[in-house]
Design a protein around this motif. Structure first.
Motif, PDB file in Angstrom:
ATOM      1  N   LYS A   1       0.831  -1.200   0.000  1.00 22.04           N
ATOM      2  CA  LYS A   1       0.000   0.000   0.000  1.00 22.04           C
ATOM      3  C   LYS A   1       0.868   1.255   0.000  1.00 22.04           C
ATOM      4  O   LYS A   1       0.621   2.192  -0.761  1.00 22.04           O
ATOM      5  N   LYS A   2       1.887   1.277   0.850  1.00 22.76           N
ATOM      6  CA  LYS A   2       2.758   2.439   0.937  1.00 22.76           C
ATOM      7  C   LYS A   2       3.494   2.670  -0.384  1.00 22.76           C
ATOM      8  O   LYS A   2       3.621   3.801  -0.851  1.00 22.76           O
ATOM      9  N   ARG A   3       3.946   1.589  -1.004  1.00 23.63           N
ATOM     10  CA  ARG A   3       4.649   1.681  -2.279  1.00 23.63           C
ATOM     11  C   ARG A   3       3.737   2.227  -3.375  1.00 23.63           C
ATOM     12  O   ARG A   3       4.151   3.051  -4.192  1.00 23.63           O
ATOM     13  N   ILE A   4       2.489   1.779  -3.377  1.00 19.99           N
ATOM     14  CA  ILE A   4       1.530   2.214  -4.396  1.00 19.99           C
ATOM     15  C   ILE A   4       1.153   3.679  -4.186  1.00 19.99           C
ATOM     16  O   ILE A   4       1.118   4.466  -5.127  1.00 19.99           O
ATOM     17  N   ARG A   5       0.879   4.060  -2.947  1.00 17.79           N
ATOM     18  CA  ARG A   5       0.379   5.410  -2.657  1.00 17.79           C
ATOM     19  C   ARG A   5       1.432   6.491  -2.868  1.00 17.79           C
ATOM     20  O   ARG A   5       1.105   7.664  -2.930  1.00 17.79           O
ATOM     21  N   LYS A   6       2.715   6.103  -2.979  1.00 20.13           N
ATOM     22  CA  LYS A   6       3.738   7.090  -3.312  1.00 20.13           C
ATOM     23  C   LYS A   6       3.490   7.665  -4.699  1.00 20.13           C
ATOM     24  O   LYS A   6       3.817   8.812  -4.965  1.00 20.13           O
ATOM     25  N   ASN A   7       2.925   6.858  -5.590  1.00 17.22           N
ATOM     26  CA  ASN A   7       2.771   7.244  -6.991  1.00 17.22           C
ATOM     27  C   ASN A   7       1.347   7.604  -7.392  1.00 17.22           C
ATOM     28  O   ASN A   7       1.141   8.160  -8.461  1.00 17.22           O
ATOM     29  N   ILE A   8       0.361   7.271  -6.568  1.00 18.15           N
ATOM     30  CA  ILE A   8      -1.039   7.499  -6.934  1.00 18.15           C
ATOM     31  C   ILE A   8      -1.641   8.578  -6.048  1.00 18.15           C
ATOM     32  O   ILE A   8      -1.613   8.463  -4.822  1.00 18.15           O
ATOM     33  N   THR A   9      -2.180   9.617  -6.676  1.00 18.94           N
ATOM     34  CA  THR A   9      -2.961  10.619  -5.948  1.00 18.94           C
ATOM     35  C   THR A   9      -4.185  10.974  -6.772  1.00 18.94           C
ATOM     36  O   THR A   9      -4.140  10.944  -8.003  1.00 18.94           O
ATOM     37  N   GLY A  10      -5.247  11.302  -6.095  1.00 15.83           N
ATOM     38  CA  GLY A  10      -6.467  11.692  -6.764  1.00 15.83           C
ATOM     39  C   GLY A  10      -6.559  13.202  -6.843  1.00 15.83           C
ATOM     40  O   GLY A  10      -6.299  13.900  -5.864  1.00 15.83           O
ATOM     41  N   THR A  11      -6.909  13.699  -8.012  1.00 15.42           N
ATOM     42  CA  THR A  11      -7.072  15.136  -8.200  1.00 15.42           C
ATOM     43  C   THR A  11      -8.541  15.439  -8.446  1.00 15.42           C
ATOM     44  O   THR A  11      -9.369  14.535  -8.506  1.00 15.42           O
ATOM     45  N   GLY A  12      -8.842  16.711  -8.624  1.00 15.60           N
ATOM     46  CA  GLY A  12     -10.225  17.099  -8.876  1.00 15.60           C
ATOM     47  C   GLY A  12     -10.757  16.548 -10.189  1.00 15.60           C
ATOM     48  O   GLY A  12     -11.896  16.109 -10.272  1.00 15.60           O
TER      49      GLY A  12
ATOM     50  N   HIS B   1     -16.974  -7.951   4.165  1.00 16.98           N
ATOM     51  CA  HIS B   1     -17.497  -6.841   3.381  1.00 16.98           C
ATOM     52  C   HIS B   1     -16.445  -6.256   2.455  1.00 16.98           C
ATOM     53  O   HIS B   1     -15.257  -6.527   2.608  1.00 16.98           O
ATOM     54  N   ILE B   2     -16.929  -5.427   1.511  1.00 16.81           N
ATOM     55  CA  ILE B   2     -16.032  -4.697   0.626  1.00 16.81           C
ATOM     56  C   ILE B   2     -16.532  -3.258   0.546  1.00 16.81           C
ATOM     57  O   ILE B   2     -17.740  -3.011   0.524  1.00 16.81           O
ATOM     58  N   TYR B   3     -15.599  -2.323   0.558  1.00 14.28           N
ATOM     59  CA  TYR B   3     -15.908  -0.904   0.585  1.00 14.28           C
ATOM     60  C   TYR B   3     -15.214  -0.233  -0.594  1.00 14.28           C
ATOM     61  O   TYR B   3     -14.094  -0.614  -0.950  1.00 14.28           O
ATOM     62  N   ALA B   4     -15.855   0.780  -1.177  1.00 18.49           N
ATOM     63  CA  ALA B   4     -15.246   1.548  -2.261  1.00 18.49           C
ATOM     64  C   ALA B   4     -15.585   3.016  -2.052  1.00 18.49           C
ATOM     65  O   ALA B   4     -16.711   3.356  -1.668  1.00 18.49           O
ATOM     66  N   GLN B   5     -14.589   3.875  -2.283  1.00 11.61           N
ATOM     67  CA  GLN B   5     -14.843   5.310  -2.194  1.00 11.61           C
ATOM     68  C   GLN B   5     -14.003   6.035  -3.227  1.00 11.61           C
ATOM     69  O   GLN B   5     -12.920   5.583  -3.587  1.00 11.61           O
ATOM     70  N   ILE B   6     -14.521   7.156  -3.694  1.00  7.39           N
ATOM     71  CA  ILE B   6     -13.806   8.004  -4.646  1.00  7.39           C
ATOM     72  C   ILE B   6     -13.386   9.252  -3.895  1.00  7.39           C
ATOM     73  O   ILE B   6     -14.221   9.952  -3.322  1.00  7.39           O
ATOM     74  N   VAL B   7     -12.062   9.517  -3.896  1.00  7.87           N
ATOM     75  CA  VAL B   7     -11.470  10.538  -3.042  1.00  7.87           C
ATOM     76  C   VAL B   7     -10.730  11.571  -3.881  1.00  7.87           C
ATOM     77  O   VAL B   7     -10.001  11.218  -4.808  1.00  7.87           O
ATOM     78  N   ASP B   8     -10.918  12.840  -3.530  1.00  8.47           N
ATOM     79  CA  ASP B   8     -10.106  13.924  -4.075  1.00  8.47           C
ATOM     80  C   ASP B   8      -9.047  14.241  -3.030  1.00  8.47           C
ATOM     81  O   ASP B   8      -9.346  14.831  -1.996  1.00  8.47           O
ATOM     82  N   ASP B   9      -7.806  13.821  -3.287  1.00  6.80           N
ATOM     83  CA  ASP B   9      -6.736  13.983  -2.306  1.00  6.80           C
ATOM     84  C   ASP B   9      -6.276  15.432  -2.176  1.00  6.80           C
ATOM     85  O   ASP B   9      -5.742  15.804  -1.131  1.00  6.80           O
ATOM     86  N   VAL B  10      -6.466  16.240  -3.207  1.00  6.30           N
ATOM     87  CA  VAL B  10      -6.038  17.645  -3.146  1.00  6.30           C
ATOM     88  C   VAL B  10      -6.873  18.397  -2.115  1.00  6.30           C
ATOM     89  O   VAL B  10      -6.345  19.118  -1.266  1.00  6.30           O
ATOM     90  N   GLN B  11      -8.196  18.226  -2.166  1.00  3.72           N
ATOM     91  CA  GLN B  11      -9.081  18.876  -1.204  1.00  3.72           C
ATOM     92  C   GLN B  11      -9.233  18.054   0.074  1.00  3.72           C
ATOM     93  O   GLN B  11      -9.679  18.560   1.092  1.00  3.72           O
ATOM     94  N   GLY B  12      -8.911  16.770   0.001  1.00  6.21           N
ATOM     95  CA  GLY B  12      -9.030  15.904   1.170  1.00  6.21           C
ATOM     96  C   GLY B  12     -10.459  15.515   1.494  1.00  6.21           C
ATOM     97  O   GLY B  12     -10.823  15.427   2.667  1.00  6.21           O
ATOM     98  N   ILE B  13     -11.269  15.273   0.453  1.00  9.30           N
ATOM     99  CA  ILE B  13     -12.671  14.921   0.685  1.00  9.30           C
ATOM    100  C   ILE B  13     -13.043  13.649  -0.075  1.00  9.30           C
ATOM    101  O   ILE B  13     -12.464  13.334  -1.114  1.00  9.30           O
ATOM    102  N   THR B  14     -14.014  12.934   0.468  1.00  8.16           N
ATOM    103  CA  THR B  14     -14.588  11.781  -0.208  1.00  8.16           C
ATOM    104  C   THR B  14     -15.769  12.264  -1.030  1.00  8.16           C
ATOM    105  O   THR B  14     -16.694  12.881  -0.497  1.00  8.16           O
TER     106      THR B  14
END
Length: 123
Positions: free
Chosen positions: A16-27, A40-53
């Motif tokens: 996870k740490k290795r992947i998240r170094k290269n992946i960020t969500g933008t607007g 269970h399984i969970y899914a969310q779409i996140v904008d990392d720039v604003q820090g919101i789901t």
């Protein structure tokens, strides 16, 4: 990061740490992040720039429970993939970056991703 002793969980968190170094969500291209537990399984779409789901769903959500129950865990993952894609398209989100959260792209993770792609998400 909490202290983990299970070697499989430690390996997942390293991935996870290795992947998240290269992946960020933008607007314009947010991140589709998934998490799977034993039940269970969970899914969310996140904008990392604003820090919101922006959009979230899971096998515990009311939309999932309203419809027909899926057969097995892979079937449930497919259903969650369809739901997250439908909710994202309603909000005007068509392109995302897929974050498998350190889980191996196989089984439930792959089923959710394929169902989301078939329902109209582009990644």
């Amino acid at each position: 990061m909490p202290f983990k002793t299970n070697p499989r969980e430690v390996a997942r968190l390293k991935r996870k740490k290795r992947i998240r170094k290269n992946i960020t969500g933008t607007g314009e291209r947010p991140r589709l992040s998934i998490f799977r537990s034993d039940k269970h399984i969970y899914a969310q779409i996140v904008d990392d720039v604003q820090g919101i789901t922006l959009v979230a769903t899971s096998t515990l959500s009311s939309e999932y429970k309203e419809g027909e129950m899926a057969a097995g865990k892979v079937g449930a993952a497919k259903r969650v993939g369809e739901l997250i894609a439908r909710k994202a398209l309603e909000k005007g989100i068509a392109k995302v970056v897929f974050d498998r959260n350190g889980f191996i792209y196989h089984g439930r993770v792959q089923a959710l991703a394929d169902a989301a792609r078939e329902a109209g998400l582009d990644f």
